[in-house]
Design an enzyme around this catalytic site. Sequence first.
Site, PDB file in Angstrom:
ATOM      1  N   GLY A  46       0.847  -1.186   0.000  1.00 60.85           N
ATOM      2  CA  GLY A  46       0.000   0.000   0.000  1.00 60.85           C
ATOM      3  C   GLY A  46       0.883   1.235   0.000  1.00 60.85           C
ATOM      4  N   GLN A  51       3.201   9.984   1.206  1.00 63.89           N
ATOM      5  CA  GLN A  51       4.484   9.282   1.327  1.00 63.89           C
ATOM      6  C   GLN A  51       5.438   9.637   0.192  1.00 63.89           C
ATOM      7  OE1 GLN A  51       2.513   5.244   2.135  1.00 63.89           O
ATOM      8  NE2 GLN A  51       4.374   5.168   3.364  1.00 63.89           N
ATOM      9  N   CYS A  99       5.870   0.037   7.553  1.00 65.52           N
ATOM     10  CA  CYS A  99       5.491   1.222   6.781  1.00 65.52           C
ATOM     11  C   CYS A  99       6.689   1.680   5.969  1.00 65.52           C
ATOM     12  CB  CYS A  99       5.040   2.334   7.727  1.00 65.52           C
ATOM     13  SG  CYS A  99       4.611   3.869   6.871  1.00 65.52           S
ATOM     14  N   LEU A 100       6.472   1.999   4.714  1.00 65.38           N
ATOM     15  CA  LEU A 100       7.562   2.449   3.849  1.00 65.38           C
ATOM     16  C   LEU A 100       8.147   3.778   4.324  1.00 65.38           C
ATOM     17  CD1 LEU A 100       6.087   1.516   0.347  1.00 65.38           C
ATOM     18  CD2 LEU A 100       7.700   0.212   1.749  1.00 65.38           C
ATOM     19  N   HIS A 141      -4.297   1.323   7.667  1.00 69.95           N
ATOM     20  CA  HIS A 141      -2.951   1.908   7.642  1.00 69.95           C
ATOM     21  C   HIS A 141      -2.891   3.067   6.638  1.00 69.95           C
ATOM     22  CE1 HIS A 141       1.586   1.428   7.831  1.00 69.95           C
ATOM     23  NE2 HIS A 141       1.424   2.188   6.769  1.00 69.95           N
ATOM     24  N   GLU A 142      -3.403   2.821   5.438  1.00 70.03           N
ATOM     25  CA  GLU A 142      -3.310   3.849   4.384  1.00 70.03           C
ATOM     26  C   GLU A 142      -4.246   5.022   4.677  1.00 70.03           C
ATOM     27  OE1 GLU A 142      -0.821   3.613   2.537  1.00 70.03           O
ATOM     28  OE2 GLU A 142      -0.405   1.523   3.027  1.00 70.03           O
ATOM     29  N   HIS A 145      -2.658   7.397   6.964  1.00 70.26           N
ATOM     30  CA  HIS A 145      -1.692   8.301   6.322  1.00 70.26           C
ATOM     31  C   HIS A 145      -2.366   9.602   5.883  1.00 70.26           C
ATOM     32  CE1 HIS A 145       2.207   6.411   6.084  1.00 70.26           C
ATOM     33  NE2 HIS A 145       1.704   5.273   5.651  1.00 70.26           N
TER      34      HIS A 145
END
Length: 188
Positions: A46, A51, A99-100, A141-142, A145
């Site tokens: 995702g 990000q 998480c990236l 999660h997304e 963000h």
Amino acid sequence: MAIHTICITGEPVLHRPSAPVTLIDDDIRTLVADMFDTMDAAPGVGLAAPQIGVDLAIFVWRWEDEDGILQEGVAINPRLLISPVSIDPVDEDEEAEGCLSVPGERFGLRRSDRAILTATNIDGDEFTIEAHGWLARIFQHEFDHLLGVLYVDRLSEPRLTQARRAIRKEGWGRPGHSWMPGEDFLEG
Ligand code: ZN
């Protein structure tokens, strides 16, 4: 289409709510294609627009589920409903999240098992998906963000302290840090 650098925690765009998309034009379609490229290169399941430094309410996901079925899509201006969260102790193995924007780290986090996503797709049509399990986790999660919330912000102790320590050790937690999928190998 292009791969973008990924912002690391501390970059202000990650820590504030993102703006709604008002028009789906060629710029947005290119952005979404780039988000898929960047997510795949990372690799991740995702990615949210903040990000890659873009302050807009968009996230993408691509994940092969337990039955081998590819789950993928783009959510523009999403809304998310979630069921109540269990208060059982967190299972560090089963519930490890990453998480990236906090690359290379994993911490156990309890999420709701069920999430209902309503959003606009790339054609401008509204859709609703009811997700369970890991897909519900990806959506939460997304969606976070786009609120300016990272999963590490939601950790409970002792994981919260561990995460803060790991971030400080890397010199993150302040502006100016990013990484390039395909060049830096921080994930996977
Ligand atoms: Zn993330």
